[in-house]
Enzyme design. Structure first.
Site, PDB file in Angstrom:
ATOM      1  N   ASP A 128       0.928  -1.294  -0.186  1.00 32.11           N
ATOM      2  CA  ASP A 128       0.033   0.029   0.215  1.00 32.11           C
ATOM      3  C   ASP A 128       0.761   1.253  -0.198  1.00 32.11           C
ATOM      4  OD1 ASP A 128      -2.323   1.554  -0.026  1.00 32.11           O
ATOM      5  OD2 ASP A 128      -2.723   1.358   2.003  1.00 32.11           O
TER       6      ASP A 128
ATOM      7  N   THR B 198      -4.698   6.626  -0.219  1.00 32.53           N
ATOM      8  CA  THR B 198      -5.894   7.409  -0.320  1.00 32.53           C
ATOM      9  C   THR B 198      -5.684   8.321  -1.354  1.00 32.53           C
ATOM     10  OG1 THR B 198      -6.124   6.795   2.079  1.00 32.53           O
ATOM     11  CG2 THR B 198      -7.588   8.673   1.160  1.00 32.53           C
TER      12      THR B 198
ATOM     13  N   GLU C  31     -10.743   4.055   3.049  1.00 34.81           N
ATOM     14  CA  GLU C  31      -9.822   4.767   2.138  1.00 34.81           C
ATOM     15  C   GLU C  31     -10.094   4.584   0.741  1.00 34.81           C
ATOM     16  OE1 GLU C  31      -5.922   3.986   3.715  1.00 34.81           O
ATOM     17  OE2 GLU C  31      -6.147   5.600   5.244  1.00 34.81           O
TER      18      GLU C  31
ATOM     19  N   LYS D 203      -5.229  -2.180   9.645  1.00 32.07           N
ATOM     20  CA  LYS D 203      -5.450  -2.100   8.340  1.00 32.07           C
ATOM     21  C   LYS D 203      -5.868  -3.454   7.626  1.00 32.07           C
ATOM     22  CE  LYS D 203      -3.985   2.204   7.332  1.00 32.07           C
ATOM     23  NZ  LYS D 203      -4.933   3.171   6.325  1.00 32.07           N
TER      24      LYS D 203
ATOM     25  N   HIS E 293      -3.558  13.771   0.844  1.00 33.02           N
ATOM     26  CA  HIS E 293      -4.024  12.827   1.925  1.00 33.02           C
ATOM     27  C   HIS E 293      -2.695  12.845   2.923  1.00 33.02           C
ATOM     28  CE1 HIS E 293      -5.308   9.414   4.176  1.00 33.02           C
ATOM     29  NE2 HIS E 293      -4.173   8.741   3.757  1.00 33.02           N
TER      30      HIS E 293
HETATM   31 CA    CA Z   1      -4.404   2.818   2.484  1.00 24.92          CA
END
Ligand code: CA
Length: 424
Positions: free
Chosen positions: A132, A355, A205, A259, A139
């Site tokens: 990620d 995001t 997100e 997450k 963001h």
């Molecule tokens: Ca993320």
């Protein structure tokens, strides 16, 4: 694609995400319990690629067409872009109005085409590794202001490299899969020890992700200008996040349990080739960027991103609209950076953008930013307020590129948040 003029013999609405110029790839099964297999989509019809293979429609192609009978697309895309694009062009040919082979064969049509109500979309890829990124400057700035220091929101490395963390692929699920509110350590009062509780700050997100179509050997790196050869296509990605768990756990190694309890992908992978008419320049990057990250050409895409919140029994409220074009670091830069140390990548790996927030307050890509840390509630169309996601709320993300002549979309990425199931 040059063939904007191609029309299909399949009827579809003018504003569909899936005109004949799209032809995305996914996997599905029918409601009568048959095996999962590969599919594509045109308008509101699912195309069974395994049946097309059985009935001889791919016989002229060089490649292994038994892959359409597999339950994920990994073996299909591992054959390379020459093959996957040949398949895509062959589907376009068979469904174009000039071609009569399938158009006038009622028996074949009944075997190949399914309505949306007849099928269930499945996880399209067996994801190996998941990374990620954190590539939206808006963001990263917003989160830095709230989590750390308003005057030094971006850390010193941010404009020099695409920051990322290795995520977990086991909990990535397809659109429509509900997720229970996670339980974890939170510390609501900094003067007291942490407690175990369901997250109070449940968030989405808004992200896009890309799927790797070509592997590398350990020790090799990918040049930035070659990186797109390794990208099969893109999908919508909702990286659910528990902000109170995140805030307590993330120092010093980054997010962990905040997450990896559920991330949701849209069922259709749209190829980079289908998105080509929507290429745009990214934001201007401030010097100095090291040469291995300097990319040329238009590497971002003008893809509209929309987020809707639907509380139980109520209509959806649009709570954000952003665009893929805002990403500061593009996919080619992300991949060049990811492999510069010799890290090998594999077919089916998923790389998420991070995001994607835009510059205006209504384009922020998370509830954390939209409600500014819970200080400014979002007003839904029915008058209800939300700072974060409540139980039984559904988050819907839509993504589509559109100009005067063409619309290429991804459909929807949907997830409902259910109450926590852990008993404390
Ligand atoms: Ca993320």
């Amino acid at each position: 694609m040059k063939d904007l003029s191609i029309k299909s013999w399949v009827d579809y609405p003018v504003n569909t995400d899936f005109p004949i110029q799209n032809i995305p790839f996914g996997t599905f099964r029918t409601n009568i319990g048959e095996d999962v297999r590969a599919g594509s989509r045109i308008g509101d019809w699912i195309i069974d690629l395994s049946e097309m293979a059985s009935l001889g429609y791919f016989d002229a192609l060089e490649g292994d067409i038994s892959v359409f009978f597999e339950s994920t697309l990994n073996s299909f895309i591992a054959q390379g872009k020459e093959f996957t694009q040949a398949v895509r062009f062959r589907i376009i040919e068979v469904f174009s109005i000039e071609n009569h082979d399938l158009q006038y064969n009622a028996d074949h049509k009944s075997r190949i085409l399914f309505s949306l109500e007849e099928v269930q979309m499945m996880m399209p890829i067996d994801i190996g590794d998941y990374t990620d990124f954190y590539s939206s400057i808006e963001h990263a700035t917003n989160v830095g202001k709230m989590f750390r220091d308003a005057n030094n929101a971006l850390l010193p490395n941010w404009k020099h490299l695409p920051v990322a963390y290795h995520g977990r692929s086991s909990s990535i699920v397809v659109s429509g899969t509900p997720i229970h509110r996670p339980v974890g350590q939170i510390r609501p009062d900094d003067a007291l020890p942490p407690i175990l509780a369901p997250t109070r700050l449940m968030d989405f997100e808004l992200e896009m992700a890309f799927i790797i179509g070509k592997k590398t050997a350990l020790g090799k790196h990918i040049r930035v200008d070659d990186a797109e050869d390794y990208i099969f296509g893109m999908l919508i990605f909702n990286d659910l996040s528990a902000r109170d768990i995140q805030r307590w756990e993330y120092v010093p190694l980054g997010p962990f349990l905040s997450k990896n309890f559920g991330s949701i992908v849209s069922p259709w992978i749209v190829t980079l080739e289908a998105l080509a008419p929507f290429r745009v320049e990214g934001p201007k990057q401030e010097a100095p960027i090291l040469p291995y990250l300097q990319s040329s050409g238009n590497r971002n895409f003008d893809i509209n991103l929309e987020v809707y919140l639907e509380s139980e029994g109520q209509k959806q409220t649009k709570i954000s609209q952003s665009n893929h074009r805002y990403l500061y670091w593009n996919m080619a830069q992300q991949l060049a950076h990811h492999t510069i140390n010799g890290c090998n990548i594999n077919v089916g790996d998923l790389y998420a953008s991070g995001t994607i927030s835009g510059p205006s307050e209504d384009s922020f890509g998370s509830m954390l930013e939209l409600s500014w840390g819970g200080k400014k509630p979002i007003i839904l169309d029915n008058g209800d307020e939300r700072c974060f996601i409540l139980d039984n709320d559904t988050i819907v993300i839509k993504a589509f590129a559109q100009n005067a002549e063409l619309r290429i979309g991804f459909g929807e990425c949907i997830t409902k948040i259910l109450p926590a199931i852990y008993e404390i």
